[in-house]
Structures are given as C-alpha cells and as structure tokens.
Design a protein around this motif. Structure first.
Motif, PDB file in Angstrom:
ATOM      1  N   LYS A 125       9.045  62.449  48.347  1.00 30.71           N
ATOM      2  CA  LYS A 125       8.850  61.187  49.052  1.00 30.71           C
ATOM      3  C   LYS A 125      10.115  60.312  48.995  1.00 30.71           C
ATOM      4  CE  LYS A 125       4.677  61.674  50.622  1.00 30.71           C
ATOM      5  NZ  LYS A 125       4.395  61.695  52.081  1.00 30.71           N
ATOM      6  N   LEU A 142      -6.098  63.073  48.344  1.00 27.19           N
ATOM      7  CA  LEU A 142      -4.894  63.224  47.532  1.00 27.19           C
ATOM      8  C   LEU A 142      -4.979  62.441  46.224  1.00 27.19           C
ATOM      9  CD1 LEU A 142      -1.848  63.084  50.000  1.00 27.19           C
ATOM     10  CD2 LEU A 142      -2.897  65.081  48.926  1.00 27.19           C
ATOM     11  N   THR A 143      -5.692  61.325  46.228  1.00 28.24           N
ATOM     12  CA  THR A 143      -5.755  60.475  45.036  1.00 28.24           C
ATOM     13  C   THR A 143      -7.062  60.627  44.267  1.00 28.24           C
ATOM     14  OG1 THR A 143      -6.633  58.601  46.320  1.00 28.24           O
ATOM     15  CG2 THR A 143      -4.239  58.742  46.066  1.00 28.24           C
ATOM     16  N   HIS A 200       4.846  64.274  38.056  1.00 27.42           N
ATOM     17  CA  HIS A 200       4.727  64.015  39.488  1.00 27.42           C
ATOM     18  C   HIS A 200       6.065  64.220  40.195  1.00 27.42           C
ATOM     19  CE1 HIS A 200       2.025  62.893  42.524  1.00 27.42           C
ATOM     20  NE2 HIS A 200       1.813  61.618  42.257  1.00 27.42           N
ATOM     21  N   SER A 217       5.997  71.339  48.369  1.00 25.63           N
ATOM     22  CA  SER A 217       5.963  69.878  48.513  1.00 25.63           C
ATOM     23  C   SER A 217       7.099  69.392  49.408  1.00 25.63           C
ATOM     24  CB  SER A 217       6.051  69.206  47.136  1.00 25.63           C
ATOM     25  OG  SER A 217       4.949  69.548  46.326  1.00 25.63           O
ATOM     26  N   LYS A 250       0.181  63.720  36.196  1.00 29.73           N
ATOM     27  CA  LYS A 250      -0.498  64.214  37.388  1.00 29.73           C
ATOM     28  C   LYS A 250      -1.008  65.625  37.122  1.00 29.73           C
ATOM     29  CE  LYS A 250      -1.456  64.386  41.900  1.00 29.73           C
ATOM     30  NZ  LYS A 250      -2.388  63.471  42.566  1.00 29.73           N
ATOM     31  N   SER A 276       5.901  57.008  50.440  1.00 28.29           N
ATOM     32  CA  SER A 276       5.030  56.552  49.356  1.00 28.29           C
ATOM     33  C   SER A 276       5.815  55.645  48.417  1.00 28.29           C
ATOM     34  CB  SER A 276       4.488  57.747  48.568  1.00 28.29           C
ATOM     35  OG  SER A 276       3.771  57.307  47.422  1.00 28.29           O
ATOM     36  N   SER A 290       0.122  66.569  47.449  1.00 26.60           N
ATOM     37  CA  SER A 290       0.441  65.949  46.167  1.00 26.60           C
ATOM     38  C   SER A 290      -0.162  66.781  45.050  1.00 26.60           C
ATOM     39  CB  SER A 290      -0.118  64.520  46.115  1.00 26.60           C
ATOM     40  OG  SER A 290       0.049  63.953  44.838  1.00 26.60           O
ATOM     41  N   TYR A 350       6.185  65.464  44.024  1.00 23.09           N
ATOM     42  CA  TYR A 350       5.758  64.460  44.999  1.00 23.09           C
ATOM     43  C   TYR A 350       6.750  63.300  45.066  1.00 23.09           C
ATOM     44  CZ  TYR A 350       2.653  61.273  47.529  1.00 23.09           C
ATOM     45  OH  TYR A 350       2.107  60.416  48.464  1.00 23.09           O
ATOM     46  N   ASN A 378       6.313  67.561  52.806  1.00 22.10           N
ATOM     47  CA  ASN A 378       6.534  66.116  52.726  1.00 22.10           C
ATOM     48  C   ASN A 378       7.871  65.658  53.268  1.00 22.10           C
ATOM     49  OD1 ASN A 378       4.080  66.191  51.412  1.00 22.10           O
ATOM     50  ND2 ASN A 378       4.903  65.742  49.385  1.00 22.10           N
TER      51      ASN A 378
END
Length: 258
Positions: A156, A189-190, A149, A107, A252, A139, A90, A152, A111
C-alpha cells in the motif's frame, strides 16, 4: 453529473459499497470481480437494468486478465469517466517462513501492480479526451509498517507512491489521479483482525465520503478525517516512539492461521 464508472473488487466490501453509491447517483457501472455470480445476484437484487451495468470476470493479480477486462469495457461500454482500482488483499506474513514470500509476491501483484494494470487500458484514451479520473484505493497502513503486516503495508505504501508519480505525469493532460487511503472499514479484509481498529467505518459510510472526495478534485484523501490526523502523527513520530507504541501488539494473522 453522471457517467460510467469502472470498479475492481466490486463483489464485496468497499467495492460493492462504491458500486451501490454510484448506482444510486445514476451512473452506469462497469464491475470487475472474480465472483461474477455474486455480482449478478447483487445487480438483480437492486433491480438494475442490463443497460445500467456490465460485469467483467478478472483476476486483478494477473496483469493480462485485468487489462483484458479494461479493453472489454472500452469495447462494450465505452471510455469510463472514473476508474476505481479498489481490489486488494490483506494477509499477515512471517518472513522467516518461505511460503510467506509467496504471500508477499501476491500482495504486490494485486495491491500495487494490479492497481497500475487497472489504469493502463484507459490512460491513452483519457489523455486524448482530455478528461477522466483514476482512483487508487491505498490505505493508512501504507504510512508506517505494522508488525506481521509487512506485505500489506509495503504494497500500500508502494501504491501511494505510484499514484503520486502518476498524478504528476498526467497533471498537464486533464486526467486526474486521486489516492484514497481508508482507515479501518468493516469488510471481509478486517473481519479477522485481532487488534484495535479505531474509527471503524461501515462500507456505505466510506463510499459516501469517497464519492464526495472523487468529485472534489482532491489528490490524496484519508477517510475518515480522524484517521487523517492519525496518519499525520504517525508520519512524523520518531522510530523509537513508534516502536514503543506497537510493543506487544498482536500481529496480523497469517494466511494459514484461524
């Protein structure tokens, strides 16, 4: 019931928490990570015997690498009962910057394509057996696009649609496909996110809920349940309202930002 579970991204965060949850339930573990030394240390710390686990070094973003790990598992431990494609990255992107297109490509490689490549070695054997569960970790961010973002969220969203397609393809065979869409989980990741993260979960709590969801026969589960309601609202929120809701929110962080 216990069996063999194959988990990617197992060296930290959600993947490691899932490995711990399955180990406590008596399952054998096939653990995939780039950092194999970290996985060895983790297994030693928990007192796992060599017959309880095996570690496969692989880069999920490189198709041949993760496919080779799957075949090594088949040869060394047999056909898993559950395969969890958990590995993910991410990073924020700014499409005006050329280098961020490479971030977007990576990504999707990890992902989305990496998720499919994780499943690929096992599908024909599971179909012949008539059983097995393929779990894709997506997600809630795949429901709507968030500022900065895009890589990501888009990867996702693609993972959610891919798993839905695969679920329809495999439904007659006895092989189940489950999509898990976490909300915010306290992982590396967060850790650097600079915006609010409602209903933030600890990895162990997510792993407990995921373990139950995988056993339940569900097709798509959002965890925690509060985020499932948020996802439903976001899905139907008019674009103008959604844009106003996010106006002024921090983006992000990009790969080269502190």
């Amino acid at each position: 019931m216990s069996g063999l579970v194959f988990i990617t991204g197992a060296s930290s965060g959600i993947g490691q928490a899932l490995a711990d949850r399955y180990a406590r339930a008596g399952w054998r573990l096939a653990l995939v990570a780039r950092r194999t030394e970290a996985m060895d240390a983790w297994a030693l710390e928990r007192g796992l015997g060599r017959g309880q686990y095996a570690i496969y070094g692989a880069d999920v973003g490189a198709v041949d690498s993760i496919v080779a790990a799957g075949h090594a598992c088949l040869a060394g431990q047999g056909l898993p009962d559950v395969v969890i494609a958990n590995a993910g990255i991410s990073q924020g992107v700014d499409t005006s910057q050329r280098e961020d297109l490479d971030v977007m490509a990576r990504s999707f490689a990890v992902n989305t394509v990496g998720l499919a490549a994780t499943f690929q070695p096992f599908i024909e054997a599971m179909v012949r057996r008539g059983s097995g569960t393929l779990v894709g970790i997506a997600s809630v961010a795949g429901v709507r696009g968030l500022p900065g973002h895009g890589a990501y969220c888009a990867s996702k969203a693609a993972a959610i649609s891919y798993c839905e397609s695969l679920r329809g393809e495999l439904r007659p065979t006895g092989v189940r496909v489950l999509t898990l869409s976490p909300g915010y989980v306290a992982t590396p990741l967060t850790a650097r996110n600079r915006y609010p993260m409602p209903f933030l979960m600890q990895p162990a709590d997510f792993a407990d809920a995921a373990f139950r969801a995988i056993a339940s026969g569900a097709g798509h589960r959002v965890i925690p349940w509060q985020m499932a309601w948020v996802a439903r609202v976001l899905r139907v929120l008019p674009d103008a309202w959604f844009d106003r809701l996010l106006a002024g929110q921090p983006r992000k962080h990009r790969h080269n930002e502190g």
